[in-house]
Design a protein around this motif. Sequence first.
Motif, PDB file in Angstrom:
ATOM      1  N   GLU A   1      12.036  13.347 -12.573  1.00  0.00           N
ATOM      2  CA  GLU A   1      11.664  12.600 -13.777  1.00  0.00           C
ATOM      3  C   GLU A   1      11.041  11.247 -13.448  1.00  0.00           C
ATOM      4  OE1 GLU A   1      15.256  12.393 -16.058  1.00  0.00           O
ATOM      5  OE2 GLU A   1      14.931  14.380 -16.927  1.00  0.00           O
ATOM      6  N   GLY A   2      10.148  11.238 -12.464  1.00  0.00           N
ATOM      7  CA  GLY A   2       9.405  10.029 -12.158  1.00  0.00           C
ATOM      8  C   GLY A   2      10.080   9.074 -11.197  1.00  0.00           C
ATOM      9  N   SER A   3      11.272   9.384 -10.732  1.00  0.00           N
ATOM     10  CA  SER A   3      12.004   8.512  -9.815  1.00  0.00           C
ATOM     11  C   SER A   3      11.723   8.933  -8.376  1.00  0.00           C
ATOM     12  CB  SER A   3      13.507   8.580 -10.100  1.00  0.00           C
ATOM     13  OG  SER A   3      14.238   7.919  -9.081  1.00  0.00           O
ATOM     14  N   VAL A   4      11.183   8.012  -7.575  1.00  0.00           N
ATOM     15  CA  VAL A   4      10.864   8.331  -6.179  1.00  0.00           C
ATOM     16  C   VAL A   4      12.143   8.555  -5.382  1.00  0.00           C
ATOM     17  CG1 VAL A   4       9.657   7.549  -4.119  1.00  0.00           C
ATOM     18  CG2 VAL A   4       8.757   6.970  -6.365  1.00  0.00           C
ATOM     19  N   ARG A   5      13.140   7.716  -5.590  1.00  0.00           N
ATOM     20  CA  ARG A   5      14.385   7.870  -4.831  1.00  0.00           C
ATOM     21  C   ARG A   5      15.068   9.192  -5.160  1.00  0.00           C
ATOM     22  NH1 ARG A   5      17.425   3.254  -6.058  1.00  0.00           N
ATOM     23  NH2 ARG A   5      18.441   4.326  -7.782  1.00  0.00           N
TER      24      ARG A   5
ATOM     25  N   GLU B   1       0.817  -1.210   0.000  1.00  0.00           N
ATOM     26  CA  GLU B   1       0.000   0.000   0.000  1.00  0.00           C
ATOM     27  C   GLU B   1       0.855   1.267   0.000  1.00  0.00           C
ATOM     28  OE1 GLU B   1      -0.498  -2.615   1.877  1.00  0.00           O
ATOM     29  OE2 GLU B   1      -2.436  -3.340   1.117  1.00  0.00           O
ATOM     30  N   ASP B   2       2.094   1.156   0.487  1.00  0.00           N
ATOM     31  CA  ASP B   2       2.977   2.318   0.506  1.00  0.00           C
ATOM     32  C   ASP B   2       3.543   2.651  -0.877  1.00  0.00           C
ATOM     33  OD1 ASP B   2       2.583   2.488   3.205  1.00  0.00           O
ATOM     34  OD2 ASP B   2       4.414   1.405   3.745  1.00  0.00           O
ATOM     35  N   MET B   3       3.453   1.706  -1.795  1.00  0.00           N
ATOM     36  CA  MET B   3       3.960   1.940  -3.155  1.00  0.00           C
ATOM     37  C   MET B   3       3.066   2.959  -3.849  1.00  0.00           C
ATOM     38  SD  MET B   3       6.592  -0.230  -3.660  1.00  0.00           S
ATOM     39  CE  MET B   3       6.670  -0.434  -5.430  1.00  0.00           C
ATOM     40  N   ILE B   4       3.669   3.993  -4.440  1.00  0.00           N
ATOM     41  CA  ILE B   4       2.877   5.009  -5.140  1.00  0.00           C
ATOM     42  C   ILE B   4       3.103   4.888  -6.649  1.00  0.00           C
ATOM     43  CG2 ILE B   4       2.938   6.605  -3.206  1.00  0.00           C
ATOM     44  CD1 ILE B   4       5.095   8.193  -4.720  1.00  0.00           C
ATOM     45  N   GLY B   5       2.031   5.070  -7.379  1.00  0.00           N
ATOM     46  CA  GLY B   5       2.122   5.057  -8.836  1.00  0.00           C
ATOM     47  C   GLY B   5       2.241   3.690  -9.463  1.00  0.00           C
TER      48      GLY B   5
ATOM     49  N   LEU C   1       7.611  -1.364 -13.946  1.00  0.00           N
ATOM     50  CA  LEU C   1       7.278  -0.321 -12.974  1.00  0.00           C
ATOM     51  C   LEU C   1       7.306   1.033 -13.666  1.00  0.00           C
ATOM     52  CD1 LEU C   1       8.205  -2.799 -11.205  1.00  0.00           C
ATOM     53  CD2 LEU C   1       8.767  -1.112  -9.462  1.00  0.00           C
ATOM     54  N   ARG C   2       6.234   1.782 -13.549  1.00  0.00           N
ATOM     55  CA  ARG C   2       6.081   3.034 -14.284  1.00  0.00           C
ATOM     56  C   ARG C   2       6.714   4.210 -13.541  1.00  0.00           C
ATOM     57  NH1 ARG C   2      -0.385   2.586 -15.738  1.00  0.00           N
ATOM     58  NH2 ARG C   2      -0.281   0.615 -16.918  1.00  0.00           N
ATOM     59  N   ARG C   3       7.078   5.213 -14.313  1.00  0.00           N
ATOM     60  CA  ARG C   3       7.491   6.484 -13.709  1.00  0.00           C
ATOM     61  C   ARG C   3       6.294   7.075 -12.970  1.00  0.00           C
ATOM     62  NH1 ARG C   3      12.200   8.873 -16.002  1.00  0.00           N
ATOM     63  NH2 ARG C   3      12.977   7.720 -17.803  1.00  0.00           N
ATOM     64  N   VAL C   4       6.558   7.681 -11.847  1.00  0.00           N
ATOM     65  CA  VAL C   4       5.487   8.276 -11.051  1.00  0.00           C
ATOM     66  C   VAL C   4       5.187   9.669 -11.596  1.00  0.00           C
ATOM     67  CG1 VAL C   4       4.763   8.941  -8.742  1.00  0.00           C
ATOM     68  CG2 VAL C   4       6.268   6.962  -9.049  1.00  0.00           C
ATOM     69  N   GLU C   5       3.900   9.953 -11.799  1.00  0.00           N
ATOM     70  CA  GLU C   5       3.499  11.268 -12.295  1.00  0.00           C
ATOM     71  C   GLU C   5       3.933  12.369 -11.328  1.00  0.00           C
ATOM     72  OE1 GLU C   5       2.180  11.907 -15.156  1.00  0.00           O
ATOM     73  OE2 GLU C   5       1.873   9.827 -15.803  1.00  0.00           O
ATOM     74  N   ALA C   6       4.239  13.539 -11.901  1.00  0.00           N
ATOM     75  CA  ALA C   6       4.796  14.636 -11.110  1.00  0.00           C
ATOM     76  C   ALA C   6       3.834  15.082 -10.002  1.00  0.00           C
ATOM     77  CB  ALA C   6       5.149  15.813 -12.017  1.00  0.00           C
ATOM     78  N   ASP C   7       2.537  15.139 -10.298  1.00  0.00           N
ATOM     79  CA  ASP C   7       1.590  15.595  -9.274  1.00  0.00           C
ATOM     80  C   ASP C   7       1.466  14.586  -8.129  1.00  0.00           C
ATOM     81  OD1 ASP C   7       0.480  13.780 -10.984  1.00  0.00           O
ATOM     82  OD2 ASP C   7      -1.517  14.682 -11.010  1.00  0.00           O
TER      83      ASP C   7
ATOM     84  N   ARG D   1      15.742   4.033 -12.772  1.00  0.00           N
ATOM     85  CA  ARG D   1      16.386   4.022 -11.465  1.00  0.00           C
ATOM     86  C   ARG D   1      15.460   4.647 -10.423  1.00  0.00           C
ATOM     87  NH1 ARG D   1      16.389   8.259 -14.078  1.00  0.00           N
ATOM     88  NH2 ARG D   1      16.652  10.292 -13.078  1.00  0.00           N
ATOM     89  N   GLY D   2      15.540   4.131  -9.196  1.00  0.00           N
ATOM     90  CA  GLY D   2      14.824   4.719  -8.080  1.00  0.00           C
ATOM     91  C   GLY D   2      13.320   4.590  -8.131  1.00  0.00           C
TER      92      GLY D   2
END
Length: 587
Positions: A226-230, A27-31, A190-196, A58-59
Motif C-alpha cells: 500500500e505504498g510503503s517502501v519499508r 537520488e535513492d529516494m523513490i516516488g 511524502l507520497r505513497r509510492v505507486e505500485a509499479d 508508515r515506512g
Amino acid sequence: MSGAETTDVAKQAYKVLARKYRPQTFEDMIGQEAMVTTLTNAFKADRVAHAFMMTGVRGIGKTTTARLLARALNYESESVTSPSTDFSEMGLHCERIMASTHMDVLEMDAASRTGVENMRELLDGVRYAPVEARYKVYIIDEVHMLSTGAFNALLKTLEEPPDHAKFIFATTEIRKVPITVLSRCQRFDLRRVEADILAAHLKGICAKENVAVSDDGLALIARAAEGSVRDSLSLLDQALVQSAGDDGEISAAQIRHMLGLGDRSRIFDLFDHAARGRTKEALEELGSQYKDGADPVVVMRDLLEMCHDISRAKAIGEDVDFNAAPDQIARMQALGADLTHGQLTRLWQILTTDYGAVRMAPVPLAAAEMSMIKVATAATMPPPDLIASILSEIKSGNFKLPDLKRLNGSGTAKPITPPAAAVDASPEDKSAPESDIDIHSQPPTAVEPSEPNAPTQSFATFDELIDALPREKIGVKSDIDRYFSVVTYRAGHIRISKPKASAPPSMIGRAVDAFTDLTGELWVIDVVDEDGAETLKEKRTRVQKEQAAKDRAHPAFNHPLLKSAQLIEIRDVAPTSGAMNIMTDEG
C-alpha cells in the motif's frame, strides 16, 4: 568470547532489507521527486528553512529524509564547505549522521519522551554552539505524541531559534500537531509510492541479492505494501525464504499463499456470483477461499479493487488500460456490459462500508459472508437509474400503474402485491403474502386485472374520498383530517403540502393503504413545498364559526336575557306551532 569472535558474529548477523537498502542519498529516494526537487533548489539558492515537518504513512521514508536533510545541512568535504544535497563523495560527518551517532545531530522519539520536562532537557542545549558540525540539528520522530506542555515549551525556541540550530519533525498524524507548530515549519507531504514504481524497485533489489522472483509476485508485494517502501521490503524479506534454498524462481502463487491472498480469477468468480445475485455460489466460493488461507479482509479489499476495475472498464470501453491479462480484461468488460453504472456504484458503496465492518468484526469471515448476502440481495433489486426514472415520472404525474401486475424476468405475467408501505394485499384478505415488484428487467407493462371483484369506486373530490372511508379506518381518517393540506387531487394521485412536525411518520403510508383498500387502485401521495388548501378540520372549524356568527345575528338573540346565553342549537319547527323553539343554556 574474544574480540575476533565478536567481530565474526557481527559480520554474520543478517541485516534485514529495509535497513540494508535504506537510501543513502536523495537520488535513492523513490516516488518523492517533488520533495527532492524543492530541497535541492532551496540549498542551491541558500534559502533553507530553520524547521521542517515530514508527514506521510508508515515506512514512506520520513526518518530517512530527516537524516539525509541533517547530512545535507552539515555536509563538508575537502572541496565543499557549504550545505549541499550532492553526496557524490562521503563527507566528514556523513557516516556518523546516518548511523545516528553524531553528537551535533540529536534524535528523540516523542513516543517515549512526551513530557514537558523531556522537552526542556532537550532545549537546554540549543543555546550552545555545535561541537564540530556546522549546525546543531534536532530530529524529533512521531512529534504528534508530545504533550500539550511539551509543544508549548517548544514554541518560543521554534519561532526564534539560534542561527546554528535546525529542527526536523516527522509524524504520521499531522492533524494532531498544533497549528501553532505547523505554521512555524516548512511542511513536506511524502507520497505513497505507486505500485509499479515499487515493483521495479523490488526487482532491482532482487537482482542485487541474486534471487529470482516472478514479476507477478513482485506486483502482489507492491500492492500489499500500500505504498510503503519499508513494508514492501519486509514482505520481500519474507518472500525470499519461500524457496527454502532452491535456486528456482519464487512464483506468484507462493507469494499469494504467503500473503493470504485469493487467486485473481477466483476473486472475479466471487464478485461475479455476488453481483448477479447468486447468494449460495458466492458464499461457497468465499468459504473455499477462506479454507485455502485467504484473509477475509484482503478478499474484501480485492473485491473493492475488482468493482473499481469493472466500473472503469465500463466507462472507458475498449480503450481501458489495465495491468492484467487479456482474458481478465475481457471478463471485466463482459460483466460491466451486464451492469449499469448505478448498480456498480451501489455495489461499491456496499463493499466500502462492509470493508470497514469486516476489519473491525470479531469474526471477519461472518462479516464478509453477510456482506456477500447484502451484495447478492442488492443485485436482485431494480437498478438505481430505473428507480430514479420511475420516481421522476411519478413526480411529473406521467406515471400510471393501472393494475397490480408486472412481468417477471421470464416474460410471463406475474401478479404482485405492492409493499405494505404502499398498499395492503387486498381489503378482503389481509394475510395474503407480499411479493416484490420486479422492475429489474423491463418497465411496467399493463395487463388484465387479476381480481375482477376488487372494488373500483371513484370519487370526484377529496372530501368525498375521506367521507367514504369505513369506520375501522378512524385513526388514519383523523390524521388526514388534521394534517392533509391538499394542493391537487385526481384519482390515484394526491399532492399535499409538507405536514406539520407533529404529524405521525407513518401517516402517508397508512393513507395509501386506506385509499387502495377503498378503491382497489394503487395511490400515489406526493409531499411538495407548495401551499395547499385548508385541512378538513380547519375547514370544518371555519364553517362552524361562520354559522355561529350567522345564528348570533338572528333577531331572537336581541332580547336582553339572551345576551350571555350559549348557543347550542337553533332549528325551525312546523309553521302551525306559531313559535320558534330556542334552546339555551344559562350556564
